[in-house]
Scaffold this active site. Structure first.
Site: not given
Length: 276
Positions: A5, A41
């Site tokens: 991830h 992100h």
């Protein structure tokens, strides 16, 4: 598939592979006109993760191509699937289609190198909202009439990651011109900071296994707690997205799971429904 991830720095690719991942997820940010800029992100992100790692998209795709091209000194055979988590929320609505076309060009020329012999990993175009289906439509239609359309048909899959209603998700794919069972992965999840039940996962798995399916594969995110990994595997998911691939690998080796699951290799087609 063990899906590392938030792998947004180039050096993290090998780090996650060394921990046992055979797939990675990378975040892609865009400007308001739909041009991809960074692997980033931002806040908030998962607990105990650094939220601001980033690379230039072109540089990252070039490095990713090296790592997934047989014969390249940097080649890692373990990496078979890449999920592009596309942060399309900041794109102007009237630029969503063009954004998809532009990102398709980046995949074609920076990752595939305009060749059928580079960047062998399968890819998933993951969009956070069914309202952004025009991004997928633009990405797909960039290859219409292209000499590389066969690459798209072989290598590319799709995902809506926003935990939307599954019936509405099916309709969004229809609007994007993507047929049922056309390389569709269905994700379900939430940040590792918050627990989430498996109700929607179970519905997605039921769809995958039904005669009226539109879903090929199901994965959950972001999972790393031992009990949650076991629950996900017992729900018969195809992939687990995690910050700790070593935890997933450990659970897979346990007696309860070692004969039911195996770690996917390049020979395992990520678009084919697995039947026990």
């Amino acid at each position: 598939w063990i899906m590392g991830h938030m792998v947004n720095k180039i050096e993290q690719i090998n780090e996650f592979l060394d921990l046992g991942a055979n797939s990675i997820e990378v975040d892609i940010t865009f400007d308001n006109l739909g041009y991809a800029e960074y692997t980033y992100h931002g806040f908030p992100c998962d607990c105990k993760r650094w939220c601001t790692n980033q690379e230039n998209v072109k540089e990252y795709l070039n490095a990713l191509s090296d790592i997934t091209t047989p014969g390249n000194p940097k080649f890692r055979k373990e990496l078979t699937l890449v999920v592009f988590d596309l942060k399309t929320g900041g794109i102007d609505a009237n630029r969503m289609y063009e954004g998809g076309k532009d990102f398709a060009g980046k995949i074609l020329f920076d990752y595939w190198k305009g060749s059928e012999n580079a960047g062998r990993a399968y890819i998933i175009i993951s969009v956070p909202s069914i309202d952004h289906y025009k991004f997928m439509k633009g990405f797909r239609e960039r290859f219409d009439g292209s000499a590389f359309k066969d690459l798209l048909l072989e290598k590319d899959g799709w995902d809506f990651s926003g935990n939307d209603d599954l019936d509405a998700t099916r309709t969004a794919y229809q609007n994007a011109g993507i047929e049922a069972l056309n390389h569709i992965w269905q994700s379900d999840g939430i940040t590792n900071c918050i627990p989430r039940g498996l109700g929607r996962v179970n519905k997605a798995v039921s769809n995958r296994d039904s005669p009226d399916a539109f879903i090929n594969k199901v994965y959950v995110w972001t999972v790393e707690k031992y009990s949650s990994v076991k629950d996900a595997l017992n729900a018969d998911v195809d992939g687990i997205m995690t910050n700790h691939p070593n935890v997933i690998n450990g659970v897979l080796k346990e007696d309860e799971f070692k004969d039911r699951f195996k770690l996917a290799t390049y020979g395992d087609n990520p678009w084919t429904k697995f039947k026990r």
